[in-house]
Design a protein around this motif. Structure first.
Motif, PDB file in Angstrom:
ATOM      1  N   GLU A 282       0.857  -1.176   0.000  1.00  0.00           N
ATOM      2  CA  GLU A 282       0.000   0.000   0.000  1.00  0.00           C
ATOM      3  C   GLU A 282       0.901   1.237   0.000  1.00  0.00           C
ATOM      4  OE1 GLU A 282      -3.932   1.312   2.568  1.00  0.00           O
ATOM      5  OE2 GLU A 282      -2.219   0.477   3.635  1.00  0.00           O
ATOM      6  N   VAL A 283       1.046   1.838  -1.182  1.00  0.00           N
ATOM      7  CA  VAL A 283       1.844   3.052  -1.352  1.00  0.00           C
ATOM      8  C   VAL A 283       0.979   4.034  -2.132  1.00  0.00           C
ATOM      9  CG1 VAL A 283       3.919   4.074  -2.373  1.00  0.00           C
ATOM     10  CG2 VAL A 283       4.040   1.807  -1.313  1.00  0.00           C
ATOM     11  N   TYR A 284       0.781   5.222  -1.593  1.00  0.00           N
ATOM     12  CA  TYR A 284      -0.140   6.176  -2.199  1.00  0.00           C
ATOM     13  C   TYR A 284       0.545   7.369  -2.865  1.00  0.00           C
ATOM     14  CZ  TYR A 284      -3.951   3.768   0.224  1.00  0.00           C
ATOM     15  OH  TYR A 284      -4.856   2.842   0.672  1.00  0.00           O
ATOM     16  N   ASN A 285       1.821   7.506  -2.689  1.00  0.00           N
ATOM     17  CA  ASN A 285       2.528   8.651  -3.259  1.00  0.00           C
ATOM     18  C   ASN A 285       3.215   8.231  -4.556  1.00  0.00           C
ATOM     19  OD1 ASN A 285       4.109  10.833  -3.882  1.00  0.00           O
ATOM     20  ND2 ASN A 285       5.052  11.032  -1.858  1.00  0.00           N
ATOM     21  N   PRO A 286       2.741   8.695  -5.712  1.00  0.00           N
ATOM     22  CA  PRO A 286       3.339   8.295  -6.984  1.00  0.00           C
ATOM     23  C   PRO A 286       4.827   8.592  -7.092  1.00  0.00           C
ATOM     24  CG  PRO A 286       1.221   9.312  -7.375  1.00  0.00           C
ATOM     25  CD  PRO A 286       1.529   9.528  -5.916  1.00  0.00           C
ATOM     26  N   ALA A 287       5.307   9.609  -6.376  1.00  0.00           N
ATOM     27  CA  ALA A 287       6.734   9.926  -6.421  1.00  0.00           C
ATOM     28  C   ALA A 287       7.592   8.823  -5.815  1.00  0.00           C
ATOM     29  CB  ALA A 287       6.996  11.251  -5.703  1.00  0.00           C
ATOM     30  N   LEU A 288       6.967   7.940  -5.038  1.00  0.00           N
ATOM     31  CA  LEU A 288       7.696   6.856  -4.374  1.00  0.00           C
ATOM     32  C   LEU A 288       7.541   5.512  -5.083  1.00  0.00           C
ATOM     33  CD1 LEU A 288       6.823   7.614  -0.633  1.00  0.00           C
ATOM     34  CD2 LEU A 288       8.904   8.248  -1.881  1.00  0.00           C
ATOM     35  N   TYR A 289       6.678   5.418  -6.071  1.00  0.00           N
ATOM     36  CA  TYR A 289       6.378   4.131  -6.692  1.00  0.00           C
ATOM     37  C   TYR A 289       7.637   3.378  -7.124  1.00  0.00           C
ATOM     38  CZ  TYR A 289       1.353   5.291  -7.188  1.00  0.00           C
ATOM     39  OH  TYR A 289       0.036   5.602  -6.976  1.00  0.00           O
ATOM     40  N   ARG A 290       8.468   4.040  -7.898  1.00  0.00           N
ATOM     41  CA  ARG A 290       9.607   3.334  -8.495  1.00  0.00           C
ATOM     42  C   ARG A 290      10.644   2.928  -7.457  1.00  0.00           C
ATOM     43  NH1 ARG A 290       6.872   6.440 -11.639  1.00  0.00           N
ATOM     44  NH2 ARG A 290       6.448   5.819 -13.794  1.00  0.00           N
ATOM     45  N   ASP A 291      10.811   3.740  -6.421  1.00  0.00           N
ATOM     46  CA  ASP A 291      11.732   3.357  -5.357  1.00  0.00           C
ATOM     47  C   ASP A 291      11.264   2.085  -4.655  1.00  0.00           C
ATOM     48  OD1 ASP A 291      13.442   5.435  -5.850  1.00  0.00           O
ATOM     49  OD2 ASP A 291      12.821   6.656  -4.138  1.00  0.00           O
TER      50      ASP A 291
ATOM     51  N   ASP B  38       6.612  -6.460  -5.555  1.00  0.00           N
ATOM     52  CA  ASP B  38       6.077  -6.958  -6.823  1.00  0.00           C
ATOM     53  C   ASP B  38       4.982  -6.036  -7.345  1.00  0.00           C
ATOM     54  OD1 ASP B  38       7.618  -9.329  -6.963  1.00  0.00           O
ATOM     55  OD2 ASP B  38       6.291 -10.277  -5.503  1.00  0.00           O
ATOM     56  N   TYR B  39       4.117  -5.569  -6.432  1.00  0.00           N
ATOM     57  CA  TYR B  39       2.950  -4.808  -6.852  1.00  0.00           C
ATOM     58  C   TYR B  39       2.624  -3.701  -5.843  1.00  0.00           C
ATOM     59  CZ  TYR B  39       2.534  -9.137  -9.479  1.00  0.00           C
ATOM     60  OH  TYR B  39       2.811 -10.217 -10.270  1.00  0.00           O
ATOM     61  N   LEU B  40       2.062  -2.610  -6.360  1.00  0.00           N
ATOM     62  CA  LEU B  40       1.565  -1.507  -5.545  1.00  0.00           C
ATOM     63  C   LEU B  40       0.120  -1.228  -5.939  1.00  0.00           C
ATOM     64  CD1 LEU B  40       4.509   1.060  -5.991  1.00  0.00           C
ATOM     65  CD2 LEU B  40       4.367  -0.812  -4.324  1.00  0.00           C
ATOM     66  N   TYR B  41      -0.641  -0.639  -5.029  1.00  0.00           N
ATOM     67  CA  TYR B  41      -1.998  -0.190  -5.362  1.00  0.00           C
ATOM     68  C   TYR B  41      -1.928   0.931  -6.400  1.00  0.00           C
ATOM     69  CZ  TYR B  41      -4.394  -2.200  -1.208  1.00  0.00           C
ATOM     70  OH  TYR B  41      -4.951  -3.009  -0.263  1.00  0.00           O
ATOM     71  N   ASP B  42      -2.730   0.841  -7.455  1.00  0.00           N
ATOM     72  CA  ASP B  42      -2.893   1.986  -8.353  1.00  0.00           C
ATOM     73  C   ASP B  42      -4.156   2.733  -7.928  1.00  0.00           C
ATOM     74  OD1 ASP B  42      -2.796   3.844 -10.336  1.00  0.00           O
ATOM     75  OD2 ASP B  42      -2.625   2.432 -11.989  1.00  0.00           O
TER      76      ASP B  42
END
Length: 626
Positions: A353-362, A370-374
């Motif tokens: 569960e990651v909600y900040n798009p700036a952190l997705y790739r990190d 493997d996967y994050l919530y879009d």
């Protein structure tokens, strides 16, 4: 726990960026490069509620009044029906032993104080014992872990992979594991409580200050109008620990995550990281290199504790984890833990569960998720379209923004934190979820997730007590009416469903089974929506279209989000797609794959290609070229 109004600014950003740009990129699936042949589908089930047949639904009702589901309710028949829906993974939410109000002292389980428990049944994200499971879920609480192991085995026999929660950011304020493996210490057992922070302390402390329970306002309290012998407005904790959402107050506010305490991962109160960081370029290295990096490093005590917890469940047969609020934990920790998990099980399913798009790739490349919530891009945008507020024009830009990580962005329309589609606060009708579900499940190679009851149109209107209507409560004992009609007194055959509910479940079953068997959906994507917005009469921002293909399958997908109007138009297929598909100037029959009741022709002449489309309100076609 409910996270509302998170990163709304990110949603506005995606909407603004999506308005003008015409996206004509091609996304090639990461999964395709790895040889993956099909998509994954996750069925999230709130374990406590699934098998409950009690229909009393008294607000703040006790376990005796409102009933509770058990591990054993997931019978071979129930699991077969879930698998047959088109599911590959089942996420049992609320399995680890969290704080509850029910008295289990005769089984050697300590009582939990209602002043630091949410609702009658407790929050699944306030884990009390990571080495055991919720006693509410067992027929015999003394053998609760044995019963869960049996459920893992039944799930595997049904062809389902098993996911459970791990909540690394915080634990229950009254954490007290009674079943630790030999040599494993409880969180905080050896903390130096005379200091606010030490790298190997598991918690942060307000030295020489006592914890005070929140001051309840507007007549509100943890148990509403109900009472409990242990509810006295006090909880003994000296010194006071910082609260899970980061509040440093000794008396957190009522809207803080007051029932939890923040875990210290070696980050000082000033933000200093007292641990090694990964060298530049490690974002491009695999989990084996990450695992090797950490082998000679000294890491904070909390890191080791959570790694050991994860490996304990992997050894038991659990196939993966959903990590709550992962972005509140340093990304370096995830590299440490996830690489250790992958060394045990390279196929482990790791969802964050990651909600900040700036952190997705990190969190994907460094943290080895493997996967994050879009959520803040695709979900929030689709929700706005379903509500009649937003435009489909915003969706192609999202795919363009995420094209390098599209496979890692799990799609959903419901989960335990979000409103039910059928609730008045969302769409007011489960039917409005149908075009959105087609888009969500077919627009990328990422996994699809649905929440139990979604497939039969549950509206979340039950007043459970602590949980708010429009979201099925995760804090109280409650029955889930539409789902109970499908259960049909544990026959799991849909025998009490209305015709409308049966038709909705049939739609989900058709769609999800198609997605896991389609090679095109594990292949390439290209937008044709903005092209048609520019060149096609009668095509508007309530419609969305795109194409998906592999070497042996070509799909044209078109959905109408309008809940009232039908549309007819000549859908145009750009010339570059015709060339990529190596189609000749002729007529190709195309057939819908959802219901197999619609067919038409793709007409190619003079480098122009088009299909006559007649879309009813809320109708979608998955057209396959024959």
């Amino acid at each position: 726990m409910s996270k509302q109004n998170i990163f709304l600014i990110m949603l506005l950003f995606s909407i603004v960026m999506g308005c003008k740009k015409e996206a004509n990129h091609v996304v090639e699936s990461t999964s395709n490069k790895k040889g993956l042949k099909s998509k994954k589908v996750v069925y999230q089930v709130f374990t406590r509620l699934f098998g409950n047949t009690n229909t009393t639904n008294k607000p703040w009702g006790t376990i005796e009044e409102n009933g509770v589901g058990k591990f054993n309710d997931f019978t071979d028949k129930a699991l077969h029906e879930i698998k047959d829906l088109g599911v590959t993974h089942i996420w049992y939410t609320g399995v680890p032993h969290h704080g509850v109000i029910t008295d289990y002292t005769k089984y050697g389980i300590s009582n939990d104080d209602p002043d630091v428990v949410k609702g009658r049944a407790g929050s699944p994200y306030a884990v009390k014992d990571y080495y055991n499971v919720n006693p509410d879920l067992a027929e015999n609480p003394e053998h609760r872990l044995r019963e869960f192991k049996a459920l893992i085995k039944r799930s595997h026999n049904a062809g389902l992979k098993v996911i459970i929660d791990i909540v690394p950011n915080h634990v229950a304020r009254n954490y007290q594991s009674l079943t630790n493996p030999k040599g494993v210490e409880n969180f905080g057992a050896t903390d130096d409580k005379t200091v606010v922070y030490h790298v190997n302390n598991n918690f942060y402390y307000n030295t020489n200050k006592a914890f005070k329970v929140p001051k309840w306002e507007h007549g509100y309290s943890p148990l509403g109008d109900e009472t409990h012998p242990l509810e006295d407005g006090e909880f003994d904790e000296v010194p006071a620990k910082w609260t899970g959402n980061g509040s440093r107050l000794s008396q957190p506010q009522m809207n803080d995550w007051y029932e939890t305490v923040k875990i210290n991962y070696g980050v000082s109160p000033e933000g200093r990281k007292d641990f090694d960081t990964l060298p530049k370029g490690f974002e491009n290295k695999d989990y084996k290199k990450h695992f090797k990096f950490w082998q000679d490093k000294t890491v904070p005590n909390s890191w080791t504790k959570f790694k050991d917890i994860a490996l304990y469940w992997i050894d038991m047969g659990v196939d993966g984890f959903r990590y709550d609020m992962a972005e509140m934990v340093p990304v370096e920790f995830w590299s440490f833990m996830n690489s250790a998990i992958k060394m045990k099980n390279s196929n482990a399913f790791l969802l964050a569960e990651v909600y900040n798009p700036a952190l997705y790739r990190d969190y994907i490349h460094i943290g080895k998720m493997d996967y994050l919530y879009d959520k803040v891009q695709l979900y929030d945008t689709i929700k706005s379209v379903m509500q009649g507020k937003g435009k489909t024009d915003h969706i192609p830009q999202i795919l363009d923004d995420l094209k390098d990580i599209e496979h890692q962005m799990l799609h959903f329309l419901e989960n335990h934190d979000e409103q039910r589609i059928a609730s008045p606060g969302f769409a007011g009708s489960a039917k409005k979820g149908k075009p959105a579900m087609v888009v969500s499940a077919t627009i990328s190679t990422s996994p699809t997730m649905i929440y139990f009851g979604q497939e039969v149109g549950e509206d979340g209107s039950e007043d459970a007590g602590f949980g708010k209507p429009s979201r099925t409560s995760i804090f109280d004992y409650i029955g889930v009416p539409a789902h109970q009609r499908w259960m049909n007194n544990k026959q799991f055959d849909g025998g009490q469903l209305t015709d409308e509910e049966k038709a909705l479940r049939d739609f989900y079953k058709r769609l999800l089974n198609f997605t896991i068997n389609s090679s095109a959906l594990a292949g390439k994507y290209q937008d044709i929506h903005l092209y048609n917005r520019k060149y096609t009469d009668g095509y508007n921002d309530k419609v969305l279209s795109f194409v998906r293909w592999s070497d042996d399958e070509q799909l044209i997908i078109v959905s109408n989000f309008d809940s009232e109007k039908s549309y007819e138009f000549e859908l145009k297929i750009p010339e570059d797609i015709i060339k990529k598909w190596r189609l000749n100037e002729t007529n190709y029959k195309v057939e819908d794959q959802l219901y197999n009741q619609f067919s038409t022709h793709l007409i190619i002449k003079d480098d122009h290609a088009s299909i006559n489309i007649k879309l009813k309100a809320m109708e979608s076609f998955i057209l396959k070229i024959q």
